[in-house]
Write a protein that holds these residues in place. Structure first.
Motif, PDB file in Angstrom:
ATOM      1  N   LEU A  84       3.185  12.836   1.762  1.00  0.00           N
ATOM      2  CA  LEU A  84       2.280  12.302   2.790  1.00  0.00           C
ATOM      3  C   LEU A  84       2.711  12.617   4.222  1.00  0.00           C
ATOM      4  CD1 LEU A  84       1.256   8.840   1.275  1.00  0.00           C
ATOM      5  CD2 LEU A  84      -0.095  10.936   1.424  1.00  0.00           C
ATOM      6  N   PRO A  85       4.011  12.622   4.544  1.00  0.00           N
ATOM      7  CA  PRO A  85       4.371  12.984   5.926  1.00  0.00           C
ATOM      8  C   PRO A  85       3.989  14.406   6.307  1.00  0.00           C
ATOM      9  CG  PRO A  85       6.178  11.815   4.863  1.00  0.00           C
ATOM     10  CD  PRO A  85       5.169  12.118   3.793  1.00  0.00           C
ATOM     11  N   LEU A  86       3.732  15.260   5.328  1.00  0.00           N
ATOM     12  CA  LEU A  86       3.334  16.635   5.613  1.00  0.00           C
ATOM     13  C   LEU A  86       1.836  16.752   5.876  1.00  0.00           C
ATOM     14  CD1 LEU A  86       5.465  18.441   2.866  1.00  0.00           C
ATOM     15  CD2 LEU A  86       6.056  17.987   5.260  1.00  0.00           C
ATOM     16  N   THR A  87       1.104  15.650   5.730  1.00  0.00           N
ATOM     17  CA  THR A  87      -0.325  15.632   6.009  1.00  0.00           C
ATOM     18  C   THR A  87      -0.562  15.177   7.452  1.00  0.00           C
ATOM     19  OG1 THR A  87      -0.638  13.343   5.288  1.00  0.00           O
ATOM     20  CG2 THR A  87      -0.695  15.060   3.585  1.00  0.00           C
ATOM     21  N   PHE A  88      -1.818  14.873   7.767  1.00  0.00           N
ATOM     22  CA  PHE A  88      -2.171  14.417   9.113  1.00  0.00           C
ATOM     23  C   PHE A  88      -1.516  13.085   9.465  1.00  0.00           C
ATOM     24  CE2 PHE A  88      -5.171  12.459   6.270  1.00  0.00           C
ATOM     25  CZ  PHE A  88      -5.358  11.184   6.788  1.00  0.00           C
ATOM     26  N   LEU A  89      -0.998  12.350   8.445  1.00  0.00           N
ATOM     27  CA  LEU A  89      -0.362  11.065   8.713  1.00  0.00           C
ATOM     28  C   LEU A  89       0.948  11.231   9.475  1.00  0.00           C
ATOM     29  CD1 LEU A  89      -0.934   9.279   5.279  1.00  0.00           C
ATOM     30  CD2 LEU A  89      -2.105   8.818   7.438  1.00  0.00           C
ATOM     31  N   GLY A  90       1.622  12.367   9.259  1.00  0.00           N
ATOM     32  CA  GLY A  90       2.883  12.615   9.936  1.00  0.00           C
ATOM     33  C   GLY A  90       4.004  11.735   9.412  1.00  0.00           C
ATOM     34  N   PHE A  91       5.139  11.798  10.101  1.00  0.00           N
ATOM     35  CA  PHE A  91       6.287  10.981   9.723  1.00  0.00           C
ATOM     36  C   PHE A  91       6.183   9.604  10.367  1.00  0.00           C
ATOM     37  CE2 PHE A  91       7.783  15.166   8.682  1.00  0.00           C
ATOM     38  CZ  PHE A  91       8.662  14.978   7.632  1.00  0.00           C
ATOM     39  N   GLY A  92       6.978   8.682   9.872  1.00  0.00           N
ATOM     40  CA  GLY A  92       6.969   7.330  10.410  1.00  0.00           C
ATOM     41  C   GLY A  92       6.447   6.331   9.405  1.00  0.00           C
ATOM     42  N   GLN A  93       5.885   5.254   9.899  1.00  0.00           N
ATOM     43  CA  GLN A  93       5.505   4.141   9.032  1.00  0.00           C
ATOM     44  C   GLN A  93       4.159   4.339   8.337  1.00  0.00           C
ATOM     45  OE1 GLN A  93       5.777   0.420  11.148  1.00  0.00           O
ATOM     46  NE2 GLN A  93       8.000   0.554  11.390  1.00  0.00           N
ATOM     47  N   ARG A  94       3.260   5.094   8.935  1.00  0.00           N
ATOM     48  CA  ARG A  94       1.924   5.234   8.332  1.00  0.00           C
ATOM     49  C   ARG A  94       1.959   5.830   6.929  1.00  0.00           C
ATOM     50  NH1 ARG A  94      -1.801   8.106  12.727  1.00  0.00           N
ATOM     51  NH2 ARG A  94       0.111   9.342  12.930  1.00  0.00           N
ATOM     52  N   PRO A  95       2.618   6.951   6.688  1.00  0.00           N
ATOM     53  CA  PRO A  95       2.661   7.470   5.317  1.00  0.00           C
ATOM     54  C   PRO A  95       3.395   6.544   4.361  1.00  0.00           C
ATOM     55  CG  PRO A  95       4.172   8.702   6.709  1.00  0.00           C
ATOM     56  CD  PRO A  95       3.345   7.851   7.616  1.00  0.00           C
ATOM     57  N   VAL A  96       4.373   5.817   4.873  1.00  0.00           N
ATOM     58  CA  VAL A  96       5.098   4.860   4.028  1.00  0.00           C
ATOM     59  C   VAL A  96       4.162   3.745   3.564  1.00  0.00           C
ATOM     60  CG1 VAL A  96       6.939   3.133   4.003  1.00  0.00           C
ATOM     61  CG2 VAL A  96       7.321   5.348   5.087  1.00  0.00           C
ATOM     62  N   ILE A  97       3.362   3.229   4.486  1.00  0.00           N
ATOM     63  CA  ILE A  97       2.426   2.148   4.141  1.00  0.00           C
ATOM     64  C   ILE A  97       1.411   2.626   3.107  1.00  0.00           C
ATOM     65  CG2 ILE A  97       0.557   0.720   5.068  1.00  0.00           C
ATOM     66  CD1 ILE A  97       2.200   0.560   7.684  1.00  0.00           C
ATOM     67  N   VAL A  98       0.881   3.828   3.298  1.00  0.00           N
ATOM     68  CA  VAL A  98      -0.096   4.364   2.347  1.00  0.00           C
ATOM     69  C   VAL A  98       0.538   4.554   0.967  1.00  0.00           C
ATOM     70  CG1 VAL A  98      -1.562   6.344   1.796  1.00  0.00           C
ATOM     71  CG2 VAL A  98      -1.470   5.473   4.136  1.00  0.00           C
ATOM     72  N   ALA A  99       1.740   5.117   0.928  1.00  0.00           N
ATOM     73  CA  ALA A  99       2.414   5.360  -0.349  1.00  0.00           C
ATOM     74  C   ALA A  99       2.709   4.051  -1.070  1.00  0.00           C
ATOM     75  CB  ALA A  99       3.706   6.137  -0.114  1.00  0.00           C
ATOM     76  N   LEU A 100       3.193   3.062  -0.349  1.00  0.00           N
ATOM     77  CA  LEU A 100       3.515   1.779  -0.972  1.00  0.00           C
ATOM     78  C   LEU A 100       2.256   1.027  -1.402  1.00  0.00           C
ATOM     79  CD1 LEU A 100       6.420   0.547   1.359  1.00  0.00           C
ATOM     80  CD2 LEU A 100       6.597   1.472  -0.963  1.00  0.00           C
ATOM     81  N   SER A 101       1.156   1.223  -0.674  1.00  0.00           N
ATOM     82  CA  SER A 101      -0.090   0.563  -1.071  1.00  0.00           C
ATOM     83  C   SER A 101      -0.599   1.101  -2.403  1.00  0.00           C
ATOM     84  CB  SER A 101      -1.163   0.740   0.006  1.00  0.00           C
ATOM     85  OG  SER A 101      -1.562   2.099   0.113  1.00  0.00           O
ATOM     86  N   VAL A 102      -0.388   2.388  -2.655  1.00  0.00           N
ATOM     87  CA  VAL A 102      -0.743   2.961  -3.959  1.00  0.00           C
ATOM     88  C   VAL A 102       0.082   2.306  -5.054  1.00  0.00           C
ATOM     89  CG1 VAL A 102      -0.700   5.079  -5.345  1.00  0.00           C
ATOM     90  CG2 VAL A 102      -1.464   5.162  -2.968  1.00  0.00           C
ATOM     91  N   PHE A 103       1.338   2.055  -4.769  1.00  0.00           N
ATOM     92  CA  PHE A 103       2.226   1.403  -5.724  1.00  0.00           C
ATOM     93  C   PHE A 103       1.810  -0.045  -5.970  1.00  0.00           C
ATOM     94  CE2 PHE A 103       6.498  -0.574  -6.609  1.00  0.00           C
ATOM     95  CZ  PHE A 103       6.691   0.033  -7.839  1.00  0.00           C
ATOM     96  N   ALA A 104       1.162  -0.668  -4.978  1.00  0.00           N
ATOM     97  CA  ALA A 104       0.753  -2.069  -5.109  1.00  0.00           C
ATOM     98  C   ALA A 104      -0.557  -2.242  -5.867  1.00  0.00           C
ATOM     99  CB  ALA A 104       0.611  -2.698  -3.719  1.00  0.00           C
ATOM    100  N   VAL A 105      -1.324  -1.180  -6.012  1.00  0.00           N
ATOM    101  CA  VAL A 105      -2.668  -1.290  -6.594  1.00  0.00           C
ATOM    102  C   VAL A 105      -2.682  -1.784  -8.048  1.00  0.00           C
ATOM    103  CG1 VAL A 105      -4.623   0.110  -7.411  1.00  0.00           C
ATOM    104  CG2 VAL A 105      -3.879   0.244  -5.037  1.00  0.00           C
ATOM    105  N   PRO A 106      -1.840  -1.257  -8.963  1.00  0.00           N
ATOM    106  CA  PRO A 106      -1.973  -1.652 -10.377  1.00  0.00           C
ATOM    107  C   PRO A 106      -1.947  -3.162 -10.641  1.00  0.00           C
ATOM    108  CG  PRO A 106      -0.583   0.273 -10.202  1.00  0.00           C
ATOM    109  CD  PRO A 106      -0.847  -0.178  -8.805  1.00  0.00           C
ATOM    110  N   PRO A 107      -0.946  -3.926 -10.160  1.00  0.00           N
ATOM    111  CA  PRO A 107      -0.980  -5.364 -10.443  1.00  0.00           C
ATOM    112  C   PRO A 107      -2.124  -6.079  -9.749  1.00  0.00           C
ATOM    113  CG  PRO A 107       0.844  -4.841  -8.980  1.00  0.00           C
ATOM    114  CD  PRO A 107       0.308  -3.542  -9.473  1.00  0.00           C
ATOM    115  N   LEU A 108      -2.490  -5.638  -8.541  1.00  0.00           N
ATOM    116  CA  LEU A 108      -3.611  -6.265  -7.839  1.00  0.00           C
ATOM    117  C   LEU A 108      -4.919  -6.027  -8.572  1.00  0.00           C
ATOM    118  CD1 LEU A 108      -2.623  -5.230  -4.205  1.00  0.00           C
ATOM    119  CD2 LEU A 108      -2.645  -7.563  -5.093  1.00  0.00           C
ATOM    120  N   LEU A 109      -5.151  -4.802  -8.998  1.00  0.00           N
ATOM    121  CA  LEU A 109      -6.390  -4.447  -9.683  1.00  0.00           C
ATOM    122  C   LEU A 109      -6.473  -5.104 -11.053  1.00  0.00           C
ATOM    123  CD1 LEU A 109      -8.970  -2.715  -9.825  1.00  0.00           C
ATOM    124  CD2 LEU A 109      -7.562  -0.854 -10.720  1.00  0.00           C
TER     125      LEU A 109
END
Length: 240
Positions: A84-109
Motif C-alpha cells: 500500500l505505501p507504493l500506491t497513492f496512499l504513500g508512506f505513513g499512517q494512511r496505508p497502515v490504517i487501510v491495511a489494518l482495517s482489512v484485517f479487522a473486517v472478518p470478525p466485524l462482518l
C-alpha cells in the motif's frame, strides 16, 4: 544475552522518565498506536457492519460473508503494509490504517451477520404481524437483539488490530512498534531490553483494550441479552 539480563534491561528502560516523555518516546508512540488502531477498527466497522447487517436481514448472504472473511483472512497484513505505501496512499499512517482495517473486517462482518440471523424467527413473525415494515423490523427488532454480537465482534477486531499495529514500524507508520524496531537496530546486547519493553507495552495495551471493551460491551448490552452476549463471544471465534 540471558533472559534475566534482558528483563533487567527492560525494567531499567521502562523506569527511565526520559523514555516516556522525550519526543518519540513511549507516550508519543502510545498515542500513535491508539490513533492508528482506533481509525482502522472504525473504518473496518463502517465497511463491514452495514454489509453484514443487511445480508443477515435478507438471509441470503451466508456464502458472501464466508467468502469475504476467507479472502480478507488470506491476505497477509505485512504484505499489505508493504504494498500500500507504493500506491497513492504513500508512506505513513494512511496505508497502515487501510491495511489494518482489512484485517479487522472478518470478525466485524461475521458477527454482524450472525447477530442478525440469530434472532428468533418467531420474533420476526410477531413483528411482521404487528405491521412492521422490513426497515422497522431491522432497526427496532433485529439490530437491538444483535447488540451482543456486534459488540463482541468489535472487541475481537480491536484487540487483533492493536496487537498487529506494531507492524506499522516497517513502513514508518508510528506506534509502539517503532520502539521495538529501534531496539532491533541496536545490538542484542544493547537493545534487547528495549525490544522486550516494546513487546510488553504492546501486550499490555491489547489486554487493556480487551478489558475496557468487555466492560463497555456489558454496560451497553441490555441485562436480558447478556447471556446471549456470551454466545456472541463464541461466535466471534468461529467467525474470525
Amino acid at each position: 544475552m540471558s533472559p534475566g539480563t534482558a528483563v533487567g534491561q527492560a525494567v531499567t528502560w521502562l523506569n527511565d522518565p526520559l523514555n516516556w516523555t522525550n519526543p518519540g518516546g513511549i507516550l508519543d508512540r502510545l498515542t500513535e498506536h491508539v490513533t492508528i488502531s482506533a481509525a482502522a477498527v472504525l473504518l473496518g466497522a463502517v465497511v463491514a457492519w452495514p454489509l453484514g447487517v443487511w445480508l443477515g436481514h435478507s438471509g441470503r448472504g451466508g456464502a458472501v460473508v464466508l467468502a469475504v472473511s476467507n479472502v480478507t483472512l488470506a491476505i497477509p497484513t505485512l504484505a499489505l503494509l508493504t504494498i500500500l505505501p507504493l500506491t497513492f496512499l504513500g508512506f505513513g499512517q494512511r496505508p497502515v490504517i487501510v491495511a489494518l482495517s482489512v484485517f479487522a473486517v472478518p470478525p466485524l462482518l461475521a458477527n454482524a451477520y450472525t447477530g442478525v440471523r440469530s434472532v428468533d424467527p418467531q420474533t420476526r413473525d410477531a413483528a411482521r404481524g404487528m405491521g412492521l415494515s422490513g426497515w422497522q423490523l431491522l432497526t427496532r427488532v433485529e439490530l437491538p437483539l444483535a447488540v451482543p454480537y456486534l459488540a463482541a465482534g468489535f472487541r475481537t477486531a480491536a484487540v487483533q488490530v492493536v496487537a498487529t499495529a506494531a507492524l506499522a514500524a516497517f513502513v514508518n507508520g508510528g506506534g509502539l512498534g517503532q520502539i521495538i524496531a529501534a531496539g532491533f537496530g541496536l545490538s542484542i546486547a544493547v537493545g534487547g531490553g528495549q525490544v522486550l519493553a516494546g513487546g510488553l507495552l504492546v501486550a499490555l495495551l491489547a489486554l487493556a483494550v480487551e478489558g475496557l471493551l468487555a466492560l463497555v460491551q456489558r454496560v451497553l448490552t441490555p441485562r436480558p441479552l447478556r447471556r446471549a452476549g456470551r454466545s456472541g463471544d463464541g461466535a466471534v471465534t468461529a467467525g474470525a
